[in-house]
Design an enzyme around this catalytic site. Structure first.
Site: not given
Ligand code: 6PG
Length: 478
Positions: A104, A130-131, A184, A187, A191, A448
């Site tokens: 990452n 990812s995964g 990523k 992504h 998430e 401003r």
């Molecule tokens: C993935 C996840 C993975 C992970 C990260 C986020 O796509 O497999 O995104 O990259 O779980 O590390 O974790 P944090 O919540 O610790 O930032």
């Protein structure tokens, strides 16, 4: 040492080890290496019979065991460790070899590394994977950057081991240099937003229904049958129904309520600020984690701050659950819309030419945000590849429009009940902001100009103007 391995993996902690096994299970001969040989040995002992592995103790043997052009996947902790492995590899590699960083990494590091390696005749592919552990083994979503040329030989291998949805691989060429790691990163930002929205929905349901965690788990399981179907909703149902073996309590009730992060969400927000893209859902999600971890502030707040709130009175339970579902869906669409805006902005800034529809397609399987509704995003970008606002696609205007009253009710009720719903409410504010005929930004421009002569533009004619606020208040063309 015969050069017979088609791909190599260095860094055999759980992600690297599982990725190596995935390559082997797909029939590739896989060179494996780790800084300490013990991990390589345990991989061979425990999974050596799953395919054709070529273990090496030294980096030199590892490189020598690879067919040319060599394909070396680095799977180590992002940061200094990646640079250290690259430095060790460099003297051993030759023109045209491909170095893949599957960690990452922060995309500016990837841009820097790609520049350095390409100057030495090597391909450097920063790729998002990812995964989690399971994805790495059974099929992740893979987001490779780097040169198109490198994708010609590397792409088919990555596509083979990636997740498949309707037979389509969840892997495609993303764009030059840092594009893969950038995508990523976004992504992961999405998430964070998705997780925060789910957490807010859970919190409201629990307060409104006075139900147990397991009962809320059933609601999420039912939601997973509809438009919200996704990995994160599915695991939420599982987590909420899980009972702590030691205490017999709902597991979620014994977990400390301080969310952590490794930093990818923070990077996404920082980049959103740099690009001037309002990724408010991701930002609220990231700040909500920070707020939860601010122990002294929370202690002081808990002691000092009154609520003056009205308890949530839910007369029609089914209607309330449906309202929360609609609010969740609409806010989720906003978070994705914002994330895709960020991808478009970065793509323009760096000349990456990222196909947003293709990104939604490779996120349909394997990754943490995999979801049924990503198909809708791909379709939207197929209808209009230049779509300026995902929310404005006809499918999403309808989907969000149908749930709009519910969304407003949920945000209003959360506010009067004193239940924090930062991602729900900021997403709604974004929605209302982006659809507004006119915004109070006009007043900000006037302010401003008043205190800093920062100038403004007019609605009725071209040009840039300044008013002599401390003089006779006449207007000048600036
Ligand atoms: C993935 C996840 C993975 C992970 C990260 C986020 O796509 O497999 O995104 O990259 O779980 O590390 O974790 P944090 O919540 O610790 O930032």
């Amino acid at each position: 040492m015969t050069a017979r391995a088609q791909i190599g993996v260095t860094g055999l902690a759980v992600m690297g080890r599982n990725l190596a096994r995935n390559f082997a299970r797909h029939g590739y001969t896989v060179a494996v290496h780790n800084r300490s040989y013990g991990k390589t040995q345990s991989l061979m002992e425990e999974a050596g019979d799953e395919g054709d592995f070529v273990p090496s103790e030294s980096m030199a043997d590892f490189v020598a065991s690879l067919e040319r052009p060599r394909k070396v996947v680095i799977m180590v902790k992002a940061g200094a460790a990646t640079d250290a492995v690259i430095d060790e590899l460099l003297p051993l590699l030759e023109d045209g070899d491909i170095v893949v960083d599957a960690g990452n990494a922060h995309f500016p590091d990837t841009i820097r590394r790609e520049e350095a390696l390409s100057a030495r005749g090597l391909h450097f592919v920063g790729t998002g994977v990812s995964g989690g552990e399971e994805g790495a083994l059974l099929g992740p979503s893979i987001m490779p950057g780097g040169t198109r040329e490198s994708y010609e030989s590397l792409g088919p291998i990555l596509e083979a081991v990636s997740a498949k949805v309707d037979g389509t691989p969840c892997c495609t060429y993303v764009g030059p240099n840092g594009a893969g790691h950038f995508v990523k990163m976004v992504h992961n930002g999405i998430e964070y937003a998705d997780m925060q929205l789910i957490a807010e929905a859970y919190d409201l349901l629990r307060a409104g229904l006075g139900a147990s965690a397991a009962e809320i788990g059933e609601i999420f399981a039912a939601w997973n049958e509809g438009d919200l179907e996704s990995f994160l909703i599915e695991i939420t149902a599982d987590v909420l129904r899980h009972v702590d073996a030691e205490t017999g309590q709902a597991f979620v009730d014994i977990v400390l309520d301080q969310a952590e992060q490794k930093g990818t969400g923070r990077w996404t927000v920082q980049n959103g600020l740099d690009l001037g893209v309002p990724i408010t859902g991701i930002a609220e999600a990231t700040f909500a984690r920070a707020l939860s971890g601010g122990v002294p502030q929370r202690e002081a707040g808990r002691r000092a701050l009154p609520a003056n709130a009205e308890p949530l009175q839910v007369a029609d339970r089914d209607a309330f659950v449906e309202d929360v579902r609609q609010a969740l869906y609409a806010s989720k669409v906003v978070a994705y819309s914002q994330g895709f805006d960020q991808i478009a902005a970065a793509s323009a800034e760096h000349g990456w030419d990222i196909d947003r529809g293709a990104m939604a397609r490779i996120w349909r399987g394997g990754c943490i945000i995999r979801a049924r509704f990503l198909n809708r995003i791909t379709e939207a970008y197929e209808r209009d590849p230049q779509l300026p606002l995902l929310l404005s696609d006809e499918y999403f205007t309808d989907a969000v429009g149908n749930g709009l009253s519910a969304w407003r009710r949920v945000v209003a009720r959360a506010a009067s009940a004193g239940i924090p719903a930062p991602a729900f409410s900021s997403s709604l504010a974004y929605y209302d902001g982006v659809r507004a005929e006119r915004l109070p930004a006009a007043l900000i421009q006037a302010q401003r100009d008043f205190f800093g002569a920062h100038t403004y533009r007019r609605t009725d004619r071209e040009g840039t103007f300044h008013t002599l606020w401390s003089g006779d208040r006449s207007e000048q063309e600036a």
